[in-house]
Design a protein around this motif. Structure first.
Motif, PDB file in Angstrom:
ATOM      1  N   ALA A   1     -22.711   1.838 -26.162  1.00 49.92           N
ATOM      2  CA  ALA A   1     -24.112   1.581 -26.511  1.00 49.92           C
ATOM      3  C   ALA A   1     -24.865   0.846 -25.410  1.00 49.92           C
ATOM      4  N   GLN A   2     -24.157   0.283 -24.451  1.00 46.60           N
ATOM      5  CA  GLN A   2     -24.804  -0.478 -23.392  1.00 46.60           C
ATOM      6  C   GLN A   2     -25.119   0.357 -22.159  1.00 46.60           C
ATOM      7  N   CYS A   3     -24.847   1.666 -22.203  1.00 47.78           N
ATOM      8  CA  CYS A   3     -25.114   2.517 -21.038  1.00 47.78           C
ATOM      9  C   CYS A   3     -25.464   3.916 -21.518  1.00 47.78           C
ATOM     10  N   ALA A   4     -26.634   4.409 -21.083  1.00 45.73           N
ATOM     11  CA  ALA A   4     -27.101   5.731 -21.513  1.00 45.73           C
ATOM     12  C   ALA A   4     -26.750   6.827 -20.510  1.00 45.73           C
ATOM     13  N   ASP A   5     -25.903   6.520 -19.530  1.00 45.28           N
ATOM     14  CA  ASP A   5     -25.585   7.485 -18.480  1.00 45.28           C
ATOM     15  C   ASP A   5     -24.728   8.620 -19.028  1.00 45.28           C
ATOM     16  N   GLY A   6     -25.188   9.850 -18.841  1.00 44.85           N
ATOM     17  CA  GLY A   6     -24.463  10.998 -19.349  1.00 44.85           C
ATOM     18  C   GLY A   6     -23.131  11.215 -18.677  1.00 44.85           C
ATOM     19  N   GLN A   7     -23.034  10.863 -17.387  1.00 45.40           N
ATOM     20  CA  GLN A   7     -21.764  11.028 -16.675  1.00 45.40           C
ATOM     21  C   GLN A   7     -20.681  10.146 -17.291  1.00 45.40           C
TER      22      GLN A   7
ATOM     23  N   ALA B   1     -20.707   8.913 -20.353  1.00 48.02           N
ATOM     24  CA  ALA B   1     -20.450   9.378 -21.712  1.00 48.02           C
ATOM     25  C   ALA B   1     -19.445  10.530 -21.708  1.00 48.02           C
ATOM     26  N   MET B   2     -19.601  11.436 -20.750  1.00 39.43           N
ATOM     27  CA  MET B   2     -18.665  12.550 -20.647  1.00 39.43           C
ATOM     28  C   MET B   2     -17.282  12.057 -20.237  1.00 39.43           C
ATOM     29  N   ALA B   3     -17.246  11.195 -19.218  1.00 38.15           N
ATOM     30  CA  ALA B   3     -15.959  10.776 -18.658  1.00 38.15           C
ATOM     31  C   ALA B   3     -15.128   9.995 -19.665  1.00 38.15           C
ATOM     32  N   GLU B   4     -15.748   9.046 -20.364  1.00 38.57           N
ATOM     33  CA  GLU B   4     -14.942   8.204 -21.244  1.00 38.57           C
ATOM     34  C   GLU B   4     -14.443   8.965 -22.467  1.00 38.57           C
ATOM     35  N   SER B   5     -15.125  10.061 -22.832  1.00 39.70           N
ATOM     36  CA  SER B   5     -14.682  10.837 -23.986  1.00 39.70           C
ATOM     37  C   SER B   5     -13.767  11.999 -23.601  1.00 39.70           C
ATOM     38  N   GLN B   6     -13.507  12.162 -22.316  1.00 36.85           N
ATOM     39  CA  GLN B   6     -12.440  13.071 -21.894  1.00 36.85           C
ATOM     40  C   GLN B   6     -11.134  12.279 -21.956  1.00 36.85           C
ATOM     41  N   PRO B   7     -10.141  12.760 -22.703  1.00 35.85           N
ATOM     42  CA  PRO B   7      -9.013  11.905 -23.087  1.00 35.85           C
ATOM     43  C   PRO B   7      -7.903  11.793 -22.043  1.00 35.85           C
ATOM     44  N   SER B   8      -8.238  11.382 -20.844  1.00 37.48           N
ATOM     45  CA  SER B   8      -7.224  11.211 -19.813  1.00 37.48           C
ATOM     46  C   SER B   8      -6.225  10.130 -20.229  1.00 37.48           C
ATOM     47  N   GLY B   9      -4.962  10.483 -20.243  1.00 38.04           N
ATOM     48  CA  GLY B   9      -3.921   9.534 -20.632  1.00 38.04           C
ATOM     49  C   GLY B   9      -3.703   9.417 -22.125  1.00 38.04           C
ATOM     50  N   VAL B  10      -4.529  10.078 -22.930  1.00 41.60           N
ATOM     51  CA  VAL B  10      -4.388  10.009 -24.388  1.00 41.60           C
ATOM     52  C   VAL B  10      -3.364  11.055 -24.838  1.00 41.60           C
TER      53      VAL B  10
ATOM     54  N   LYS C   1     -30.501  19.962 -17.038  1.00 40.67           N
ATOM     55  CA  LYS C   1     -30.555  20.395 -18.425  1.00 40.67           C
ATOM     56  C   LYS C   1     -29.178  20.872 -18.883  1.00 40.67           C
ATOM     57  N   ALA C   2     -28.828  20.514 -20.111  1.00 38.74           N
ATOM     58  CA  ALA C   2     -27.542  20.919 -20.679  1.00 38.74           C
ATOM     59  C   ALA C   2     -27.777  21.532 -22.051  1.00 38.74           C
ATOM     60  N   GLU C   3     -27.100  22.639 -22.318  1.00 40.33           N
ATOM     61  CA  GLU C   3     -27.197  23.305 -23.608  1.00 40.33           C
ATOM     62  C   GLU C   3     -25.805  23.453 -24.218  1.00 40.33           C
ATOM     63  N   MET C   4     -25.713  23.158 -25.505  1.00 37.79           N
ATOM     64  CA  MET C   4     -24.439  23.234 -26.219  1.00 37.79           C
ATOM     65  C   MET C   4     -24.400  24.469 -27.096  1.00 37.79           C
ATOM     66  N   SER C   5     -23.303  25.201 -27.037  1.00 41.16           N
ATOM     67  CA  SER C   5     -23.053  26.282 -27.985  1.00 41.16           C
ATOM     68  C   SER C   5     -21.754  25.975 -28.708  1.00 41.16           C
ATOM     69  N   SER C   6     -21.784  26.126 -30.029  1.00 34.01           N
ATOM     70  CA  SER C   6     -20.631  25.767 -30.847  1.00 34.01           C
ATOM     71  C   SER C   6     -19.692  26.947 -31.016  1.00 34.01           C
TER      72      SER C   6
END
Length: 395
Positions: free
Chosen positions: A42-48, A50-59, A120-125
């Motif tokens: 919540a303290q950082c709005a950077d999209g890069q 947001a993407m990196a921390e939710s990619q589960p490296s090491g998980v 610009k980024a577009e999501m398709s489900s």
């Protein structure tokens, strides 16, 4: 020809099956691992970031079972960059009792299409997918499924032909590591062969990997996350992203490193803490950032990078890798006089000029699979040696 075994047990993925994540978010797609807690995100709005921390490296999922077939249902989110070569498929690595036993990719899932010229980024489900591993021994065993380091991965359920239960705690020390895309995984051959995973296996420790592609920027909320995360060993790999982004000048860099270390020490006053400077990266050794796409190679269908700064700008306090290394060594040396558990390692010990001649960085910035192995081996040989900063005093 014998028929393939049928899955007869479905086990929802629950937190007690997951290791290496700091938080698990309930989403419509499934349980999404995060490597930063919600308050930090919540303290950082950077999209890069947001993407990196939710990619589960090491998980990884870790469980005990007698199953001979294991399926993991997931909803991956893959990224496509307009005008750039396709990114590698995310890979899932299977370990059985600590030994490699398979690798697979998940089909289906969501796709994010990014136009790098506009941002610009577009999501398709898409539908849920699954990875399947079969032919496993029918004896009791510990199974680990390491998630892709480069794909968001919502976890749905395990399907097996025998019951599953959470594995007991390993009793091994926990190593908490923070770094850039190289620590995140860059171009490694799979999630268990990113260099921190290789080093953790060699050192016999449990890895919590906070390597964030493009985002090792001395953020205060990352320091507080490191402060609050239980760990027996901590390492920080600092520098390349600060040059990449041209984020700060030398005047700010030294105090920022001090502040980052101060915060970590508030929660881990005596924990062995190893500060690692950047590995060799010729384009930024003496040339500041920012880093830019190499348009000539991009036109050839190859993703590569180049330094867009001017070496003369070092006089204005712009950071280069050599400037960063000198300052990190100075800061750690000064603090180590009163902090005997603080250590420094020049990153060129892990990957230097001779290594670059043999294993050049394919895109000018990131090591390939072979270089990841080299870096992991050398880090383990240094850090976990009998006289190294992460030596096990209990042995």
């Amino acid at each position: 020809m014998p028929s393939a075994p049928h899955v007869t047990h479905t086990t929802p993925v629950t937190p007690d099956l997951v290791r290496g994540a700091l938080e698990l978010e309930e989403t419509p797609d499934g349980l999404l691992p995060h490597r930063l807690p919600a308050w930090a995100r919540a303290q950082c709005a950077d999209g890069q970031l947001a993407m990196a921390e939710s990619q589960p490296s090491g998980v990884r999922l870790v469980f005990r079972t007698r199953a001979t077939v294991v399926e993991l249902e997931t909803v991956p989110t893959k990224r496509v960059y307009v005008g750039a070569p396709p990114r590698p498929e995310g890979l899932y690595d299977l370990l059985v009792d600590g030994r490699p036993a398979g690798q697979a990719s998940a089909t289906g899932g969501n796709t994010v299409t990014v136009d790098m010229s506009t941002g610009k980024a577009e999501m398709s489900s898409g539908p849920a997918g699954a990875v399947r591993f079969d032919g496993l021994p029918g004896t009791g065993k510990t199974v680990e499924i390491w998630l892709p380091y480069n794909e968001l991965t919502a976890l749905v359920a395990l399907r097996t032909d025998a019951p599953v239960e959470p594995a007991p705690a390993s009793g091994r020390r926990t190593w908490l590591h923070h770094g850039s895309s190289i620590s995140h995984g860059s171009d490694a051959a799979g999630p268990t062969t990113i260099w921190p995973a290789l080093a953790a296996a060699a050192g016999g420790v449990e890895l919590v990997n906070l390597g964030f592609g493009g985002s090792a920027l001395l953020d205060p909320f990352v320091a507080r996350t490191l402060r609050d995360t239980p760990a027996d060993l901590i390492s920080l790999k600092i520098g390349i992203n600060l040059v990449n982004t041209d984020l700060m000048r030398l005047r700010a860099f030294g105090p920022a490193v001090h502040g980052f270390l101060d915060t970590i020490r508030d929660g881990h006053p005596d924990t062995p803490l190893l500060v690692v400077s950047p590995i060799l990266c010729p384009m930024h050794e003496d040339t500041p950032g920012p880093t830019a796409f190499d348009l000539r190679r991009l036109a050839e269908g190859k993703l590569a990078f180049t330094a867009s700064g001017d070496p003369e700008e070092r006089a204005e306090g712009k950071l280069t890798l050599n400037v960063v290394r000198e300052e990190l060594e100075r800061v750690v040396a000064a603090r180590a006089k009163e902090d005997p558990n603080l250590h420094h390692l020049d990153g060129r010990v892990l990957y230097g000029e001779a290594d670059h001649a043999e294993l050049p960085l394919p895109d000018g910035l990131h090591p390939d699979a072979a270089a990841h192995r080299l870096i992991g081996q050398r880090f383990a040989a240094h850090a976990f040696a009998a006289d190294g900063p992460f030596a096990d005093a209990g042995n």
